[in-house]
Design a protein around this motif. Structure first.
Motif, mmCIF file in Angstrom:
data_model
loop_
_atom_site.group_PDB
_atom_site.id
_atom_site.type_symbol
_atom_site.label_atom_id
_atom_site.label_comp_id
_atom_site.label_asym_id
_atom_site.label_seq_id
_atom_site.Cartn_x
_atom_site.Cartn_y
_atom_site.Cartn_z
ATOM 1 N N GLN A 321 0.804 -1.221 -0.026
ATOM 2 C CA GLN A 321 -0.057 -0.183 -0.181
ATOM 3 C C GLN A 321 0.683 1.375 0.064
ATOM 4 O O GLN A 321 0.630 2.202 -0.874
ATOM 5 N N GLU A 322 1.831 1.603 0.839
ATOM 6 C CA GLU A 322 2.689 2.697 1.068
ATOM 7 C C GLU A 322 3.381 2.763 0.091
ATOM 8 O O GLU A 322 3.482 3.901 -0.617
ATOM 9 N N THR A 323 4.039 2.090 -0.462
ATOM 10 C CA THR A 323 4.939 1.762 -1.802
ATOM 11 C C THR A 323 4.048 2.206 -2.900
ATOM 12 O O THR A 323 4.489 3.250 -3.768
ATOM 13 N N ILE A 327 4.318 5.825 -5.277
ATOM 14 C CA ILE A 327 4.272 5.619 -7.122
ATOM 15 C C ILE A 327 3.273 6.636 -7.416
ATOM 16 O O ILE A 327 3.440 7.225 -8.477
ATOM 17 N N ALA A 328 1.967 6.182 -6.949
ATOM 18 C CA ALA A 328 0.821 6.681 -7.666
ATOM 19 C C ALA A 328 0.699 8.271 -7.666
ATOM 20 O O ALA A 328 0.500 8.789 -8.571
ATOM 21 N N ALA A 421 9.187 6.457 -10.898
ATOM 22 C CA ALA A 421 8.962 5.283 -9.621
ATOM 23 C C ALA A 421 10.445 5.276 -8.775
ATOM 24 O O ALA A 421 10.258 5.305 -7.537
ATOM 25 N N ALA A 422 11.431 4.847 -9.517
ATOM 26 C CA ALA A 422 12.769 4.907 -8.874
ATOM 27 C C ALA A 422 12.987 5.903 -8.143
ATOM 28 O O ALA A 422 13.505 5.957 -6.922
ATOM 29 N N LEU A 423 13.021 7.372 -8.754
ATOM 30 C CA LEU A 423 13.595 8.438 -7.905
ATOM 31 C C LEU A 423 12.517 8.890 -7.061
ATOM 32 O O LEU A 423 12.847 9.605 -6.066
#
Length: 427
Positions: A321-323, A327-328, A421-423
């Motif tokens: 969820q948090e991840t 990203i969202a 997403a990575a950054l």
């Protein structure tokens, strides 16, 4: 410097990567035979200055970019193609055939699931991140995974010591990220908290009758008829045993029996594929399949019990969820209304999550957060036209002989999504 500025400043021209994509598309490799994709990725990562480790679980490899203190982010792309004869008519369409090492049979080969796009995108992501390393801190691992289509590539990399300090010593990630091109409008991305891809279980089941002359069926036990009853009865599992609020699919993709019309064979083989989205439904459906096959064999007077051979098993993909929310939020900022934070779950299945669930963590157990999302590859105008006609089924889907993402804006979107997403964790 913010992420949008990093992309504008450091994202390379994608023209060379378009050429890479076309070459990979023309020269696909079946699962366990992804040699060109692996060599192309490894050479590119080395030329950029990544620390490269190859031959992990087959043709798998990683490129490591250590850039000071911070989080470690693992980015995954899969590399294998499918035994499909391409019918797209593209100038760079695959005409390749190769002998499948799994069964020794020569087959047409096609990147019918877009993994060639995944490889090309990841290569461009790797260049973007190394060019912008003055703007972020942490460690990036670009992982190229073989044999996803048969659900064993991620397992093989883990088993071969991907995270083992004495073997391949991949830095332990804090988060694992991945994406898949799908038959959605190119330029769009979709995220979802929680269940994002179904579990998949496949079996080859051999049922046994008694063969004989077609003119004397009373002296035989017909496995073809037995198989027919099983196939029809299996279709009642979803309609009569699964909660209508749940999702499940039971597919019989192959029935093989006999060689000619005037001989009743002695056995038949059925190949079954099952998709479920919750553990409870998975248990119920698999139990129902075994019950029905056993009962139909007994009802027909089978000469012995059916033989069950599992052929593949994909885990659930359940986004942290948090991840995913992190990203969202970054995607909404970058892509605007072309990002759907409530994207529909994938119809297919993935072994991606194993790369996260098998990571040794700081508490002495296993598992780190992960997120998997989709990005569109269909021509936006053709997609919209099909939707307006109520004919979205005309849009070629993954594993179709006609599936071929439009190169742009698909590639650019995939690169942006993975970098953003990575950054989000490195910046």
């Amino acid at each position: 410097m913010d992420i949008q500025t990093i992309l504008k400043t450091h994202k390379p021209s994608l023209t060379p990567y378009e050429r890479v994509y076309k070459n990979l598309h023309q020269n696909p490799g079946l699962s366990l035979q992804e040699h060109l994709a692996a060599q192309t990725a490894a050479s590119h990562l080395s030329s950029l200055g990544y620390e490269v480790r190859t031959s992990i679980g087959g043709t798998g490899l990683i490129g490591i970019l250590a850039n000071g203190p911070g989080k470690t982010v693992l980015l995954r792309a899969d590399t294998d193609a499918l035994p499909v004869e391409e019918l797209t008519g593209l100038e760079y369409a695959s005409k390749k055939k190769e002998v499948d090492v799994e069964d020794g049979v020569e087959k047409h080969v096609m990147h019918a699931c877009g993994h060639d796009m995944h490889v090309s995108v990841m290569m461009a992501v790797a260049e973007t991140l190394i060019k912008s390393k003055g703007e972020w801190k942490g460690t990036v691992v670009c992982l190229f995974q073989p044999n996803e289509e048969r659900a064993v590539g991620a397992k093989a990399m883990i088993a071969d010591g991907l995270y083992d300090e004495k073997k391949h010593a991949c830095p332990i990630p804090d988060v694992v990220l991945g994406q898949h091109v799908m038959p959605l409008p190119a330029g769009h991305v979709g995220t979802r908290v929680g269940s994002f891809a179904s579990a998949a279980d496949s079996f080859r089941v051999t049922i046994y009758g008694r063969g004989g002359h077609a003119s004397q069926p009373h002296r035989t036990i017909d496995p073809v008829l037995m198989a027919a009853h099983i196939v029809v009865r299996l279709q009642t599992i979803v309609s009569r045993e699964v909660d209508p609020r749940e999702a499940a699919v039971v597919t019989v993709g192959s029935v093989v029996a006999g060689m000619t019309e005037n001989i009743i064979p002695g056995e038949a083989t059925i190949k079954i594929n099952v998709r479920t989205v919750t553990p409870e439904t998975r248990i119920r459906v698999l139990a129902a399949i075994k019950r029905i096959v056993k009962a139909e064999c007994e009802a027909s007077g089978a000469t012995k019990d059916p033989l069950w051979i599992p052929t593949s098993s994909f885990p659930f993909t359940i986004n942290h969820q948090e991840t995913t929310e992190t990203i969202a939020a970054a995607f909404s900022k970058h892509f605007g209304d072309k990002h759907d934070p409530e994207s529909a779950p994938l119809g297919g299945s993935e072994d991606f999550s194993i790369l996260a669930t098998e990571v040794p963590n700081k508490s002495g157990g296993k598992g780190v957060p992960y997120c998997y999302w989709s990005f569109g590859g269909s021509d936006p105008e053709k997609y919209e036209e099909a939707r307006n006609r109520g004919r979205l089924e005309d849009v070629p889907i993954n594993h179709s002989a006609y599936f071929a993402p439009v190169i742009q804006p698909t590639m650019g979107t995939g690169v942006d999504a993975m970098v953003v997403a990575a950054l989000s964790f490195l910046n």
